[in-house]
Design a protein around this motif. Structure first.
Motif, PDB file in Angstrom:
ATOM      1  N   GLU A 110       0.833  -1.208   0.000  1.00 53.69           N
ATOM      2  CA  GLU A 110       0.000   0.000   0.000  1.00 53.69           C
ATOM      3  C   GLU A 110       0.864   1.253   0.000  1.00 53.69           C
ATOM      4  O   GLU A 110       0.522   2.254  -0.635  1.00 53.69           O
ATOM      5  CB  GLU A 110      -0.938  -0.014   1.210  1.00 53.69           C
ATOM      6  CG  GLU A 110      -2.075  -1.012   1.064  1.00 53.69           C
ATOM      7  CD  GLU A 110      -2.935  -1.117   2.308  1.00 53.69           C
ATOM      8  OE1 GLU A 110      -2.451  -0.700   3.393  1.00 53.69           O
ATOM      9  OE2 GLU A 110      -4.065  -1.611   2.208  1.00 53.69           O
ATOM     10  N   GLN A 111       1.993   1.189   0.695  1.00 55.22           N
ATOM     11  CA  GLN A 111       2.923   2.316   0.706  1.00 55.22           C
ATOM     12  C   GLN A 111       3.538   2.516  -0.680  1.00 55.22           C
ATOM     13  O   GLN A 111       3.659   3.651  -1.160  1.00 55.22           O
ATOM     14  CB  GLN A 111       4.017   2.085   1.753  1.00 55.22           C
ATOM     15  CG  GLN A 111       4.940   3.282   1.956  1.00 55.22           C
ATOM     16  CD  GLN A 111       5.934   3.057   3.072  1.00 55.22           C
ATOM     17  OE1 GLN A 111       6.336   1.933   3.356  1.00 55.22           O
ATOM     18  NE2 GLN A 111       6.350   4.122   3.727  1.00 55.22           N
ATOM     19  N   LEU A 112       3.918   1.413  -1.330  1.00 53.00           N
ATOM     20  CA  LEU A 112       4.460   1.512  -2.692  1.00 53.00           C
ATOM     21  C   LEU A 112       3.418   2.070  -3.648  1.00 53.00           C
ATOM     22  O   LEU A 112       3.735   2.897  -4.523  1.00 53.00           O
ATOM     23  CB  LEU A 112       4.913   0.127  -3.168  1.00 53.00           C
ATOM     24  CG  LEU A 112       6.152  -0.468  -2.507  1.00 53.00           C
ATOM     25  CD1 LEU A 112       6.354  -1.907  -2.984  1.00 53.00           C
ATOM     26  CD2 LEU A 112       7.387   0.372  -2.834  1.00 53.00           C
ATOM     27  N   LEU A 113       2.180   1.641  -3.471  1.00 54.30           N
ATOM     28  CA  LEU A 113       1.103   2.114  -4.327  1.00 54.30           C
ATOM     29  C   LEU A 113       0.855   3.601  -4.132  1.00 54.30           C
ATOM     30  O   LEU A 113       0.695   4.355  -5.095  1.00 54.30           O
ATOM     31  CB  LEU A 113      -0.173   1.316  -4.025  1.00 54.30           C
ATOM     32  CG  LEU A 113      -1.372   1.526  -4.936  1.00 54.30           C
ATOM     33  CD1 LEU A 113      -1.023   1.230  -6.384  1.00 54.30           C
ATOM     34  CD2 LEU A 113      -2.532   0.644  -4.483  1.00 54.30           C
ATOM     35  N   ALA A 114       0.849   4.048  -2.885  1.00 54.51           N
ATOM     36  CA  ALA A 114       0.647   5.469  -2.587  1.00 54.51           C
ATOM     37  C   ALA A 114       1.792   6.312  -3.144  1.00 54.51           C
ATOM     38  O   ALA A 114       1.569   7.398  -3.706  1.00 54.51           O
ATOM     39  CB  ALA A 114       0.521   5.674  -1.085  1.00 54.51           C
ATOM     40  N   LYS A 115       3.010   5.801  -3.017  1.00 49.98           N
ATOM     41  CA  LYS A 115       4.175   6.513  -3.539  1.00 49.98           C
ATOM     42  C   LYS A 115       4.118   6.610  -5.055  1.00 49.98           C
ATOM     43  O   LYS A 115       4.425   7.654  -5.646  1.00 49.98           O
ATOM     44  CB  LYS A 115       5.454   5.787  -3.115  1.00 49.98           C
ATOM     45  CG  LYS A 115       6.745   6.480  -3.534  1.00 49.98           C
ATOM     46  CD  LYS A 115       7.959   5.717  -3.028  1.00 49.98           C
ATOM     47  CE  LYS A 115       9.258   6.391  -3.441  1.00 49.98           C
ATOM     48  NZ  LYS A 115      10.445   5.644  -2.958  1.00 49.98           N
ATOM     49  N   ASN A 116       3.677   5.533  -5.689  1.00 44.69           N
ATOM     50  CA  ASN A 116       3.592   5.521  -7.140  1.00 44.69           C
ATOM     51  C   ASN A 116       2.516   6.476  -7.645  1.00 44.69           C
ATOM     52  O   ASN A 116       2.655   7.097  -8.699  1.00 44.69           O
ATOM     53  CB  ASN A 116       3.290   4.105  -7.632  1.00 44.69           C
ATOM     54  CG  ASN A 116       3.461   3.944  -9.123  1.00 44.69           C
ATOM     55  OD1 ASN A 116       4.538   4.187  -9.653  1.00 44.69           O
ATOM     56  ND2 ASN A 116       2.401   3.549  -9.809  1.00 44.69           N
TER      57      ASN A 116
END
Length: 223
Positions: free
Chosen positions: A164-170
């Motif tokens: 979810e953190q990677l998705l938010a960053k992306n």
């Protein structure tokens, strides 16, 4: 003195509001945007978040990205993998032009895209031997029509938080690495598609500035 009203109200079929939820047996409407799911491995989940989906070269419906409105279907993938290596994405899918594949259209099972369709849809429980589970399945030819919006399921809480953190960053990354703010129309308040401004014009009755995508507008007129 009587007061008259004029205007309109629009019922949205899902083409402009993302994430419409239909039961697996309900036929998707052309051009709609729907909530769907995709099952993949942990390693592939990280790659998809970073680089987007890649078109599968094979499968029961040929080339494309395989998704389903039924989360139980997505939970079966990758096939023959353990639950510890399965991630389920929540998606927003722009289906485009949809072809229903059943016993009457098996001749287009692999060639639907060459006939001008963007998505192939197999309804649940239609008795196809290629779908022994009987669960609903879709194949979207263009990966750009499929967007990850959340993590529906992950092997553990730590991995889900990481993804979810990677998705938010992306999501924050726009062109050239800049933060991409979602633009919204000042009149209808809907997000603009790919930054394209909505068309605005004056109401023919009251003269008020309105957006042509406004879902409801009423104006008072006097006789």
């Amino acid at each position: 003195m009587s007061v008259q009203f004029s205007g309109w109200e629009v019922v949205d079929d899902g083409a402009s509001f993302p994430g419409v939820v239909l039961q697996p047996s309900q036929s998707p409407q052309n051009r709609g945007v729907y909530k769907m799911f995709h099952g993949t491995s942990v390693a592939s989940a990280r790659l998809i978040i970073a680089s987007g989906f890649k078109r599968s070269t094979g499968g029961m419906l040929g080339e494309g990205v395989y998704v389903s409105r039924d989360m139980n279907k997505a939970c079966r993938y990758p096939l023959f993998s353990s639950d510890s290596d399965r991630v389920i994405f929540e998606l927003r899918v722009r289906v485009g032009r949809v072809k229903r594949i059943d016993s009457n259209s098996l001749g287009m099972q692999y060639t639907w895209h060459t006939h001008g369709y963007d998505t192939a849809w197999v309804p649940p429980k239609i008795g196809l031997s290629a779908v022994p589970s009987g669960l609903e399945e879709d194949c979207v030819y263009d990966p750009k029509r499929v967007r990850v919006v959340g993590i529906a399921k992950a092997p553990n809480a730590a991995l889900k938080a990481e993804l979810e953190q990677l998705l938010a960053k992306n999501r924050k990354k726009g062109r050239g690495g800049r933060a991409a703010a979602a633009a919204a129309c000042s009149l209808c308040k809907r997000k603009t598609q790919q930054g394209s401004a909505h068309v605005k014009q004056k109401c023919w009755q009251c003269g008020k500035n309105i957006c042509i995508l406004t879902s409801k507008h009423f104006c008072k007129t006097t006789p």
